[in-house]
Each structure stands twice: as structure tokens, then as C-alpha cells.
Design a protein around this motif. Structure first.
Motif, PDB file in Angstrom:
ATOM      1  N   ALA A  37       0.915  -1.213   0.053  1.00 16.48           N
ATOM      2  CA  ALA A  37       0.189   0.028  -0.106  1.00 16.48           C
ATOM      3  C   ALA A  37       0.878   1.236   0.006  1.00 16.48           C
ATOM      4  CB  ALA A  37      -0.889   0.150   1.386  1.00 16.48           C
ATOM      5  N   ILE A  38       0.385   2.314  -0.574  1.00 15.63           N
ATOM      6  CA  ILE A  38       1.184   3.493  -0.395  1.00 15.63           C
ATOM      7  C   ILE A  38       1.257   4.352   0.785  1.00 15.63           C
ATOM      8  CG2 ILE A  38       0.293   4.115  -2.874  1.00 15.63           C
ATOM      9  CD1 ILE A  38      -1.661   6.146  -1.462  1.00 15.63           C
ATOM     10  N   THR A  73      -3.160  -0.036   7.059  1.00 19.84           N
ATOM     11  CA  THR A  73      -4.359   0.453   6.175  1.00 19.84           C
ATOM     12  C   THR A  73      -4.825  -0.594   5.722  1.00 19.84           C
ATOM     13  OG1 THR A  73      -2.831   0.406   4.349  1.00 19.84           O
ATOM     14  CG2 THR A  73      -3.050   2.320   5.310  1.00 19.84           C
ATOM     15  N   ASN A  74      -6.211  -0.716   5.043  1.00 19.18           N
ATOM     16  CA  ASN A  74      -6.818  -1.825   4.546  1.00 19.18           C
ATOM     17  C   ASN A  74      -7.221  -1.385   3.203  1.00 19.18           C
ATOM     18  OD1 ASN A  74      -9.708  -0.706   4.702  1.00 19.18           O
ATOM     19  ND2 ASN A  74      -9.246  -0.823   7.022  1.00 19.18           N
ATOM     20  N   HIS A  75      -7.892  -2.417   2.358  1.00 17.08           N
ATOM     21  CA  HIS A  75      -8.031  -2.392   1.104  1.00 17.08           C
ATOM     22  C   HIS A  75      -9.113  -1.134   0.887  1.00 17.08           C
ATOM     23  CE1 HIS A  75      -8.866  -3.364  -3.046  1.00 17.08           C
ATOM     24  NE2 HIS A  75     -10.182  -3.354  -3.046  1.00 17.08           N
ATOM     25  N   ASP A  76     -10.117  -0.900   1.735  1.00 11.80           N
ATOM     26  CA  ASP A  76     -11.226  -0.067   1.526  1.00 11.80           C
ATOM     27  C   ASP A  76     -11.008   1.426   2.066  1.00 11.80           C
ATOM     28  OD1 ASP A  76     -13.092  -1.877   0.541  1.00 11.80           O
ATOM     29  OD2 ASP A  76     -13.599  -2.348   2.691  1.00 11.80           O
ATOM     30  N   MET A  77      -9.581   1.654   2.693  1.00  9.83           N
ATOM     31  CA  MET A  77      -9.391   3.122   2.631  1.00  9.83           C
ATOM     32  C   MET A  77      -8.101   3.517   1.831  1.00  9.83           C
ATOM     33  SD  MET A  77      -7.015   2.932   6.408  1.00  9.83           S
ATOM     34  CE  MET A  77      -6.350   4.551   6.058  1.00  9.83           C
ATOM     35  N   ASP A  78      -7.586   2.610   0.999  1.00 14.97           N
ATOM     36  CA  ASP A  78      -6.624   2.830  -0.243  1.00 14.97           C
ATOM     37  C   ASP A  78      -7.332   3.203  -1.380  1.00 14.97           C
ATOM     38  OD1 ASP A  78      -4.421   2.337   1.464  1.00 14.97           O
ATOM     39  OD2 ASP A  78      -4.211   0.204   0.619  1.00 14.97           O
ATOM     40  N   PRO A  79      -6.644   3.863  -2.359  1.00 12.63           N
ATOM     41  CA  PRO A  79      -6.956   4.527  -3.477  1.00 12.63           C
ATOM     42  C   PRO A  79      -7.734   3.013  -4.302  1.00 12.63           C
ATOM     43  CG  PRO A  79      -4.763   5.069  -3.259  1.00 12.63           C
ATOM     44  CD  PRO A  79      -4.833   4.130  -2.214  1.00 12.63           C
TER      45      PRO A  79
END
Length: 568
Positions: free
Chosen positions: A32-33, A40-46
Motif C-alpha cells: 500500500a502507498i 491500512t486496509n483495502h477499503d481506505m486505499d485508492p
């Protein structure tokens, strides 16, 4: 006195307890960036390219779904209730929603171009820690409105079950008056909450079929209800012959006009803040501009249908029925055909209410929770938590039955949300000039930390318009004579949303230009973490779609320096 003896826990048992807790942890997104020390998790990433599924038609369906609800139908009623007529109600609805469409577009563009949620975007303007004030405020409000919509949806369930089994209306009440709800009402509330739960858990990328169902069902029901009322009344009724009780051109008329317009804009102030939660899934960075004409036109049409139907209801019943469910309930006494019509009409409004909860409240709260607790909560878990808290913990049936002052406060909450939406829009368009450092939005020690995680410019731009509006808010909640305020403060509150939105833009932009936070400015949008000492690294854009063809978790990423970068 002896100290209580604590039971001993073996190491193996303690390890088992801890492991059971960690079993609920979400997997940390690889690559993740965000920096390695940030969870972080997938849903808060771009949003990755394959999940950018919202076309222009999906956005239109979203708004058609969201605008077609009981509140929109009843909006004109609130305008007429203060002494104005339909001649003022229609332009007020159009102008009010035209105003709210402006921040929808300005802030919606941030989501459609960066593909990140509101709770991440707000870091750029408020700072890595002050942002939590905006996030928590929006999250709590979304949960309250979710519960209130559940209470409204319970009425739909009551009509449906009464139409199907008339004996349902005879359920005896075993709850005290202090409960704020009857036994029948509690049964209907539980059933509505239970039926809507699976629909609330639908991920935003999968909402499209449900939105299309609502777009078909609700307008058909609304037009059918209007047709029945007009036919039964032998015409549109007398509402169009009514004149405004306040003399046009007077100061009282002007303040009433502004106050009514604010009630329209304030009802959508929440979405003006977190519209990026939905536009982040857009295929095109400019597709969301369709909101500009569509929102005011559709809202006004829905309001006109409500005015005509309500006017006809006065002829039928002797009073104005602004809630369409009250009109549908009349059909229960028209035999089996009327009960059948009532069932399907209530079903359509049930779908409309669930749609509003799913699109405006549940997902909004879930996105906020994913940033507040990224280790434990994603969008699906967030929707479940919001449903439990909004539906049960906040006891919305008591809010509707006894706390009228609380509902006034909820309506006046735009006092706080208008500056947030204004600051976000000013930050992206006027201060940062559409150039964000995307990885820094996820880094609490990055360029958007400002001073101790707080951007004082945003704090000032928020407080200055809010403070003078607090007396007016207090007055609207408690009323005279409990709270005495000057006429100037009361008049200022009548256009609180417009005042807060415009003032915050002016203040935040001025302060950012006079005392710039240079560390927060970049020459070009930074899409991925900096690598190999090259500043302003950004992925190559697809030549046809102008979309980012990669996601930070993808294996192959093509870079070029900021000197050659093409900015969205």
C-alpha cells in the motif's frame, strides 16, 4: 479489607485470548502507498482500476435513488408551513439544491480524480490529527440519520403487514408510554432493520443493480399516488390558489425565503462533505459533473409531485397530508384491491428508505470507521456496526417521539458541516491547485502534518463562521423565551449554510495565500511513494481513458518523473 483475588490466567490461556482478538484483524495491505508503520486496509486505499465501475449513468441512478425519498416529498410542506406558497416553494427547492450542487461537484471531483474517500482527503486541509474532528462529526451524524430512516421504514413495514394480514393492526401494546414506541411499532422496526441489513452490506462497487431497482420502483409509486389523489379529489385541489401569508417584498418575506432555502441545503450538507466516498468509484474523472443540472431538476420535480398530491389530499381528507405513507394508509380501507395497492406502494417506499440508508448513511459511516479503526474495520464491517449503533444503541424511536429539539439540532448541523465542505473545496481547487501528494495523505508524519497534526488555517476558517451561528442554533433548538438573541444573530442563522460555506472558502484561501504552508505544496500530483530519489513520481496515464491504470498494490508500476507527469 482484603483485596479481591484476581483469577490466575495461564500463559496458554492468555495466548489463546490474544489470538482470538487478533483473529479479527484485517490483513495489512501489502505494497500500500502508506508507510510501513501505518496500518491500512483495502477499503481506505485508492480504488483500483477494476473497481472503478461507476459510469455517468450510475451516478445519475445514485442521485435519482437518493433524492426520491420521504424527506424530499415533504420538503415543500415545510416551506408552506412557515407561511409561503407554492410560488415560493418551487424556486426555493431549485435554488437550494443548486447551491448544494456546487460543493457536490467541487468535492466530488476530488474523489473521482484521486479515488480516495473523504476521511483520507480531509487530511490535506485539516492535518493528520485535526481531521479526526471532521471524520467523527460526520460519522456520528450518519449513524443518527440511519436510525431515523429505520424508524420511518418501520411505518412502511406496518402498512405492508397490515395490508397482507389486517389482524396485524390489532396487536396489543405491552410497552409503557416512556418507551416511545408500541409493541407493534417495535415489531415493524425490528423487521425493517433485519430486512435492510443484507442490503446495507452490499459493497459500493456492487450497488448498481439495487439503485436501478429503486429508480424504477419509487417514481412509479409516486406518480401512481399522485394520480389516485388527483382523480379522487376531482382535481389538483386548492393549494395552487393559496397566497403567501407574508407580504412579498417585505423583510420578513426575504428572511423566510432564505430560511427555507437553508433548510433545503442543510438536509444535504452531509453529502456535500463526503461525496468523494462515492465518486471515488467513478470511471471518468469528469463524469460526476452531471450532478450540476441533475440534482436541482430532479429534486424540484419530486417536490412538485409532493405539492400536487398533498393539495389533492386536502379535498379527500380535509387536511394536508405531506407524508405519502399517510395517503397510502387510506387505501387499507378500500377492500382487497386497496390493500394490494397499499402493499406494493409501501414496498416501493421501503426500497426508497433502504436505498437512502445504504447510499447516504451506512456507507458514509463505514468509510469513516475504516480510517478511525483501519486494523479492525473495513466497509462491510463498518456498515454492520453503523446499522447496530444507528438502529439500536441510539434508540431512534425515542428521538422521533419525544426529542423534537434534537431533530432541530440535527437539521441545524449544517452549521458545522458547511465550513468543512468549503475548506475541502478551497484546499483542492484554490490552494493546492489540484496537486496532492497521495502517499502523504496516509502518513501522519508526512507533509500534511502541519503543526502537531493540526492546520491552524483550517481551524480558523472553521471557527470564525461557526461561532456567530451558535446563538441562532441554540434559539432554533430551545426557542424563545428560553434563549434570547439579537435579530442580527437570528437573521444570520437563516442562511447559515451559505454563510458557513462561502466564509470558510474565503478565510481558508486567504490565510493559505498570506501564510502559506509551503511544505504541503507540490509541483505535481504524487501518486506513489517516492523512489530512487526521484521526487514527484507518478504513474503513466492510460492515453484513452485518462485513468490511472494501476493500483499501489499491483505488481507492475510504470513511473516517470514530475517533469514529464501529466496532471489530472
Amino acid at each position: 479489607m482484603k483485596k479481591p483475588i484476581m483469577p490466575k490466567v495461564s500463559k496458554s490461556e492468555l495466548k489463546a485470548r490474544l489470538s482470538s482478538v487478533h483473529a479479527w484483524e484485517l490483513p495489512k495491505v501489502t505494497g500500500a502507498i502508506a508507510p510501513d508503520y501505518v496500518w491500512t486496509n483495502h477499503d481506505m486505499d485508492p480504488v483500483p482500476l477494476h473497481d472503478q465501475t461507476w459510469s455517468v449513468w450510475t451516478i445519475l441512478a445514485y442521485w435519482a435513488s437518493d433524492l426520491m425519498n420521504l424527506s424530499t416529498w415533504e420538503t415543500a410542506g415545510s416551506v408552506l408551513a412557515v407561511g409561503l406558497s407554492w410560488r415560493e416553494a418551487i424556486p426555493i427547492m431549485f435554488v437550494g439544491t443548486s447551491c448544494i450542487a456546487i460543493p457536490m461537484i467541487l468535492n466530488g471531483a476530488i474523489g473521482s480524480r484521486l479515488h480516495v474517500p473523504f476521511s483520507v482527503i480531509v487530511t490535506s486541509s485539516f492535518g493528520s490529527y485535526l481531521r479526526y474532528f471532521a471524520i467523527v462529526s460526520r460519522c456520528i451524524l450518519a449513524m443518527f440519520w440511519l436510525g431515523i430512516q429505520c424508524a420511518n421504514g418501520a411505518i412502511c413495514i406496518t402498512i405492508m403487514l397490515t395490508a397482507w394480514a389486517p389482524s396485524y393492526a390489532d396487536i396489543p401494546n405491552h410497552l409503557p408510554d416512556s418507551a416511545g414506541i408500541t409493541t407493534q411499532g417495535m415489531c415493524s422496526f425490528f423487521l425493517f432493520w433485519l430486512f435492510q441489513l443484507p442490503l446495507l452490506l452490499i459493497h459500493p462497487t456492487k450497488l448498481r443493480p439495487f439503485l436501478l431497482v429503486k429508480v424504477v420502483a419509487t417514481p412509479v409509486c409516486a406518480l401512481a399516488t399522485m394520480g389516485w389523489a388527483v382523480n379522487k379529489a376531482g382535481g389538483a385541489g386548492d393549494i395552487f390558489a393559496l397566497e403567501a401569508e407574508v407580504k412579498p417584498g417585505s423583510s420578513a418575506y426575504a428572511w423566510l425565503w432564505l430560511s427555507s432555502m437553508t433548510s433545503v441545503t442543510g438536509s444535504w450538507a452531509t453529502l456535500a462533505v463526503n461525496i468523494p466516498d462515492f465518486t471515488r468509484y467513478a470511471k471518468s474523472p469528469n463524469g460526476q459533473f452531471v450532478q450540476a443540472p441533475f440534482i436541482p431538476i430532479l429534486f424540484t420535480i419530486c417536490g412538485i409531485v409532493g405539492i400536487i398530491t398533498t393539495s389533492a389530499s386536502k379535498v379527500i381528507t380535509g387536511e394536508y397530508l405531506w407524508n405519502p405513507l399517510d395517503i397510502i394508509a387510506l387505501w387499507l380501507d378500500l377492500g382487497s384491491g386497496g390493500r394490494c395497492a397499499a402493499f406494493f406502494a409501501a414496498l416501493a417506499w421501503f426500497i426508497a428508505t433502504v436505498g437512502t440508508n445504504a447510499t447516504a448513511n451506512s456507507i458514509s459511516a463505514a468509510n469513516d470507521l475504516t480510517v478511525l479503526f483501519p486494523r479492525w474495520i473495513n466497509i462491510k464491517r463498518g456498515c454492520l456496526i453503523a446499522a447496530v449503533i444507528g438502529g439500536w444503541v441510539l434508540v431512534p424511536w425515542k428521538i422521533l417521539s419525544s426529542a423534537t429539539t434534537f431533530l432541530s439540532f440535527m437539521g441545524g448541523y449544517s452549521v458545522f458541516l458547511a465550513p468543512i465542505s468549503g475548506i475541502m473545496a478551497a484546499d483542492y481547487w484554490l490552494v493546492k491547485k489540484q496537486r496532492f501528494d497521495l502517499p502523504a495523505l496516509y502518513d501522519p508524519h508526512g507533509r500534511y502534518r502541519y503543526i502537531l497534526g493540526c492546520n491552524w488555517r483550517a481551524a480558523v476558517a472553521f471557527l470564525v463562521p461557526v461561532v456567530p451561528l451558535i446563538p441562532g442554533l441554540a434559539f432554533s433548538i430551545n426557542g424563545y423565551p428560553k434563549v434570547k438573541i439579537s435579530d442580527g444573530a437570528q437573521h444570520l442563522y437563516t442562511f447559515n449554510w451559505l454563510f458557513g460555506f462561502v466564509t470558510s472558502i474565503f478565510l481558508y484561501t486567504s490565510l493559505s495565500w498570506l501564510v502559506p504552508a509551503r511544505e504541503a505544496l507540490v509541483k505535481d500530483t504524487v501518486w506513489t511513494p517516492q523512489g530512487d530519489g526521484i521526487e514527484g513520481v507518478t504513474p503513466v496515464l492510460d492515453s484513452e481513458s485518462q485513468q490511472i491504470p494501476i493500483h499501489p498494490t499491483d505488481e507492475k508500476v510504470h513511473h516517470r518523473t514530475s517533469l514529464d507527469a501529466k496532471v489530472l
